[in-house]
Write a protein that holds these residues in place. Structure first.
Motif, PDB file in Angstrom:
ATOM      1  N   LYS A   1       1.841 -42.154  76.109  1.00  0.00           N
ATOM      2  CA  LYS A   1       1.490 -41.769  74.483  1.00  0.00           C
ATOM      3  C   LYS A   1       1.915 -40.300  74.403  1.00  0.00           C
ATOM      4  N   ASP A   2       1.446 -39.461  75.438  1.00  0.00           N
ATOM      5  CA  ASP A   2       1.742 -37.980  74.925  1.00  0.00           C
ATOM      6  C   ASP A   2       3.300 -37.692  75.194  1.00  0.00           C
TER       7      ASP A   2
ATOM      8  N   LEU B   1     -11.041 -39.374  80.793  1.00  0.00           N
ATOM      9  CA  LEU B   1     -11.224 -40.764  81.147  1.00  0.00           C
ATOM     10  C   LEU B   1     -12.500 -41.021  82.108  1.00  0.00           C
TER      11      LEU B   1
ATOM     12  N   GLN C   1      -5.187 -46.712  82.225  1.00  0.00           N
ATOM     13  CA  GLN C   1      -5.502 -45.550  81.164  1.00  0.00           C
ATOM     14  C   GLN C   1      -4.898 -44.327  81.344  1.00  0.00           C
TER      15      GLN C   1
ATOM     16  N   ILE D   1      -5.226 -33.783  77.587  1.00  0.00           N
ATOM     17  CA  ILE D   1      -4.627 -34.980  76.735  1.00  0.00           C
ATOM     18  C   ILE D   1      -5.685 -35.888  76.650  1.00  0.00           C
ATOM     19  N   GLU D   2      -6.584 -36.246  77.590  1.00  0.00           N
ATOM     20  CA  GLU D   2      -7.182 -37.366  77.600  1.00  0.00           C
ATOM     21  C   GLU D   2      -8.453 -37.204  78.715  1.00  0.00           C
TER      22      GLU D   2
ATOM     23  N   THR E   1     -10.306 -35.529  83.579  1.00  0.00           N
ATOM     24  CA  THR E   1      -9.453 -34.864  82.497  1.00  0.00           C
ATOM     25  C   THR E   1      -8.157 -34.898  82.793  1.00  0.00           C
TER      26      THR E   1
ATOM     27  N   ALA F   1      -2.154 -42.999  78.691  1.00  0.00           N
ATOM     28  CA  ALA F   1      -2.100 -41.377  78.193  1.00  0.00           C
ATOM     29  C   ALA F   1      -0.941 -40.613  78.201  1.00  0.00           C
TER      30      ALA F   1
END
Length: 72
Positions: free
Chosen positions: A67-68, A51, A60, A48-49, A40, A64
């Motif tokens: 993107k955040d 995985l 990844q 946030i994500e 996490t 993430a």
């Protein structure tokens, strides 16, 4: 797909480097689930994500974070 310990280290090291460069607000926590280990990605203790470790794990994590930061 089972990833051996050495491959895990090779994937986690650059992932943690990316987190370090992104700032102290980010953290990566590992947790065991019925389907294997999940990671996490958190920012200020907010998810946030989530995985799963595979060969694209580092990408990844970096994606993430990027993107955040774009949304932030």
């Amino acid at each position: 797909e089972t990833i051996d310990r050495q491959t895990q280290i090779e994937l986690l090291t650059p992932a943690f480097d990316a987190i370090t460069l992104a700032g102290a607000d980010y953290d990566l926590k590992a947790q065991d689930s019925a389907t294997g280990k999940r990671y996490t990605l958190l920012k200020n203790k907010e998810v946030i994500e989530i995985l799963v470790m595979d060969n694209s794990f580092t990408d990844q994590v970096v994606d993430a974070i990027n993107k955040d930061q774009e949304e932030g």
